[in-house]
Structure formats: C-alpha cells, structure tokens
Design a protein around this motif. Sequence first.
Motif, PDB file in Angstrom:
ATOM      1  N   MET A 262       2.350   1.715   8.368  1.00  0.00           N
ATOM      2  CA  MET A 262       1.876   3.276   8.710  1.00  0.00           C
ATOM      3  C   MET A 262       3.662   3.908   8.839  1.00  0.00           C
ATOM      4  O   MET A 262       3.709   4.788   9.563  1.00  0.00           O
ATOM      5  CB  MET A 262       0.948   3.220   9.562  1.00  0.00           C
TER       6      MET A 262
ATOM      7  N   GLU B  90       1.446   1.539   3.609  1.00  0.00           N
ATOM      8  CA  GLU B  90       0.664   1.812   4.354  1.00  0.00           C
ATOM      9  C   GLU B  90       0.316   0.559   5.334  1.00  0.00           C
ATOM     10  O   GLU B  90      -0.324   0.654   6.450  1.00  0.00           O
ATOM     11  CB  GLU B  90      -1.183   1.593   3.240  1.00  0.00           C
TER      12      GLU B  90
ATOM     13  N   GLY C 144       0.773  -1.142  -0.156  1.00  0.00           N
ATOM     14  CA  GLY C 144      -0.265  -0.085   0.160  1.00  0.00           C
ATOM     15  C   GLY C 144       0.798   1.093  -0.206  1.00  0.00           C
ATOM     16  O   GLY C 144       0.553   2.117   0.358  1.00  0.00           O
TER      17      GLY C 144
ATOM     18  N   SER D 185      -4.990   8.261   6.243  1.00  0.00           N
ATOM     19  CA  SER D 185      -5.541   7.024   6.458  1.00  0.00           C
ATOM     20  C   SER D 185      -6.928   6.700   7.613  1.00  0.00           C
ATOM     21  O   SER D 185      -6.328   7.170   9.137  1.00  0.00           O
ATOM     22  CB  SER D 185      -4.702   5.908   6.333  1.00  0.00           C
TER      23      SER D 185
END
Length: 583
Positions: free
Chosen positions: A114, A111, A63, A351
């Motif tokens: 993070m 992602e 991601g 997010s």
Amino acid sequence: MADPLRGWGCSEPFLLFMLLGTLWEAGAGQIRYSVPEELDKGSFVGNVAKDLGLEPRELAERGVRIVSRGKTQLFALNPRSGNLVTADRIDREELCAQSARCLVSFNILIENTMKMYGVEVEITDINDNFPRFRDEEVKVKVNENAAVGTPLVLPFARDADVGVNSLQRYQLSSNIHFSLDEKSGRDGQKYPELVLEQPLDREKVAVHDLLLTALDGGDPILSGTTHIHVMVLDANDNAPLFTQSEYRVSVPENIAVGTRLLTLTATDPDEGINGKLTYSFRNEEDKISETFQLDSNLGEISTVQPLDYEESRFYDMEVVAQDGGALLASAKVLITVQDVNDNAPEVLLTSLSGTVSEDCLPGTIIALFSVHDGDSGENGEIVCSIPRNLPFKLEKSVDNYYHLLTTRALDREEISDYNITVTVTDCGNPPLSTENHIFLKVADINDNPPIFPHTSYYTYIPENNPRGISIFSVNAHDPDSGNNAQVTYALAEDKFQGTPLSSYVSINSDTGALYALGSFDYEQVRDLQLWVTASDNGDPPLSSNVSLSLFILDQNDNAPEILYPALPIDGSTGVELAPRSAE
C-alpha cells in the motif's frame, strides 16, 4: 605557498556527500515523463518497473496498478513489460486548453505494501489545430468620409495550440484601399485591424471584398481564412465613447440566474440614427454567450445559467458599442467568480478487503480511500471520521489518502458484518458533508462446538413396536457458519447384554432422528442407555455429547398360565381359585 587543496578537510567531502544525498531524496517518490499529444493508443511513455527498481514479473505479484481520481484513465500499465503506455489518444488542447504546460499527475500503488508513488507526465504540443475565425464571413462598416489612417476593427482568430504552433500573424488579400495592422493585447492575443490607405467613394464602390488569413508558426504552417465585406456608409463623424475602458466586477458563484451583474455605458454626441447605440459582445467564445446575456439597448450584462467557481474562476470579454452610422468603441469586461461552499467532499475507495477473518490481529488494514473537495480555501479543507463505537480507526496516509484499520479482535458470532459509515466534512460555513458506507463481512473460524439444548434426554417406547419406527429426535446448534456450523450426529459405540447398541437403535446423521431397528420385548429389554455425539464439519472438527435414556413400556401380550396344580391326566377336572394377574 600553501597547497590550495589543503583547505579541504575530512568534513568538506562529507558535507558534499550529505548535500547530494539530500537532493536525491528530495526527488525520490516522483517519476516524470514527457510525451507528445495524439500518439496512438499503446504508445510507449516510460518503463515504470525500471524506475521503481522492480522486475516486470514483480508488478503482478505485488499488485502494482495506477490510481487516479479522474474518471478517464489516460495511461495504462503493461504488466508483462512494466511499460507505461497511452490508454488512448490524448488531445492536449482538450485536456489543458492553452496552458503553457500540460501536466497529468497520478499515483502508482504497490498493493501488497500500500505504498504510493507520484507520476507526472507532461503532454507536449504538436501543430494539430488550424487558426480559426468564428465566422466565415464578416461585414465591416466604414464611413465614406473616414480619414486616411482610420483603423477598422476586424475579427481575430483563435488557435488551440500553444507556443510556436499558435497564431503568429495575419495576412490580407491585395487591394489599394486598405492595409493590415496587428496589435497585441495584454493576454498575448493578436488583434488584426484594417487601416484605410486611400479615400473612399461610396458612389463608385459600395462594398470592398477582402480575404483575411491567419497563420500559425508550425511546420508545416497551418492557416484559416474569413471573408471581409467592407460596407461603405454615408458620413457619421462621431464615434461612441465608453465611460470606462475596462469594467471589473466580482460576484459569488451562487448568484441567481438572471441577476444583473453590471451596466456598461457609452455616449455618442451624434443625433438620430448616428447617435443610437447598440451593445454586443465582440467575437465572444461559446462559453461567454452560453453563460451571459447582454442587453443590446441598455448595456446590461446578466447571467443566463449558473456560475461555477470550480469550472471557471473568471470571464474575460469585450463589449462593443456601435452607433447607427457604423462607428464603434470597445471596452474590456472582467467578471471574477467568488467561491462559495457548494461542493460536498467526495470519498473515492481505492482498495478494500471486503471480508476479514474474525481472528485477524489489531492493526489489520481493511481499506484505502482518498478524499477530495472541489472548493478552495477553508471550503476545501476536509475532516474525516467514523463512529467511535466500532472496532476500527482511521489513519492518515500520503496526500489525501486514509487507511481504515482494526483496533481490536473481532467476533463473528457477536457481529457477523459491519456497515462502516465514513463521514467527510469540509470546513466551510455552513459545512457540507458526505457519508460513504464500507461493508465488511467477518469470516468465520471454527471456534464453537455444537451445543445441545439439554444435558440429557429420556423417552418411552411401547414394546412390540414396528421395526424402523422413529422413537426420538435430538438437535444441536452450532453458532459458527458454513461448514463450521454443519452438524452430523452419531451414536457412541457400546454394548447391551453383549450385543452392540447399534443393532437396537440407529440415528440419522443429518437430522438426529433415532429409529428402532427391531421390535422391543419388555420381558427381554426394559431400558437402554445411549450417548449421542454431535460433530461439526470444521477443520479440525469440534463435538459434544448428550445422554439418552430409552425406556420400554410393557404391553399385555402374555396370557396367564396355571402352574399348580397340574391338570390330571385321567380326564377329571380340578378347580382352584387364584387372583388374576397380568404377570
């Protein structure tokens, strides 16, 4: 003689290795690229996958994406190749004006972890702007008795490019009366001046037409022109004079529109029209004329629209005082804008997990967001908070990013969704704040069986009932949701007098309604004991049972019979009184 290399012990290479490691770590997490402006959309900038140590296929799996607070995305990430490319044509002058370096900063977010990595792209200049004069034609006035060597102010050109591509020099069309001189201001701007080389005679030539050309240093050289009309006037032997060569003033950005900021004063000892002064901005930029107003008679500068410290922190301008005989003087004006706390903090959601299972562990990350305040100093310092009575907390991440995490187990049956108010407050006086709402839905798990309101039920039905008649209805409630709350009903398998109960009674699996499959005979069946099971549709399913007693009511459906004495067969009759009874 001692070996010079023997001075190096074991500790020296170790210290050198540690120093190099520290320098490498100091550069870790920051990726830098350089790209010229005006490239086509999709032009290669750099390979992010390689610089992050990832294979291109890992970008989509992890991601990886660009995170930027700006509204316009200048770059895009190709998920197949891992290349960073331009998202559109980039105009350096629109982006950074005439700053010496034009840097675009953004973050790369991985992602699944993070983690954030900073990216800095320098936009280099190309020679794509011509030097430009404000006006195509300009009138310059000069007295016919002006002495040889008298300088005359000319309009200057602007070039949006920087460095060698910016304005480098001026060129004047050939003539016998005037030559060209250049002066450089403290800001580096080149100012052209006409210098009188031969005495003027208005009666012979009243107007001199010249062509002024501005050239940059690019390859090829770009240029711009303006037509200069020199108007020769009768004698005026005193030029105006400002009381100061430079005026400075500081004002708060929330000053009311129309407020007078300062007054410029110039004097001219001449009389009549030659001593009457008119004030004007010299070669002002559009933003100057759109923001300020100069009273041509009084020399007062006032605002015509609100000031904004975040848009422009200072304004540099030049004011000219010109008498009726065309002599003039100029003065610099610097207006500094002071910051006030007029920008509320902003929250940008990066997010968000909009749904979380009620059995998630404490510490589960729900959202990632950043905060920003356009003000400076204490006015731009931000405190971030959420209500204390919620099972969540905020945790500072990198830069100005925050994580929203769970602090304890959730129970959907108690609270099925949350409206989490994130409040950001600056440290200004008075402080400004902004609320942002994060909506979170708690996903159900099958942790509750269907529940009957009572532990047992009973009902009555008269005998000789019609077939298929509804005799009772049960209802169970499951506090879960979706399939976990979808209840189906069934009768427990059992027998009565050797016959399955399902041949007497049936149940609707969806509604819980019970029906008689036949007509009951009180003389044969007086009651039935049933067990009803309610099951949900979870995985695995949960269920509960309840007992139902069905009682058959007697009806007067049988005539009395004489059992004794028996009727004579010879035709005679006999009478005996007996009490009347339905049985």
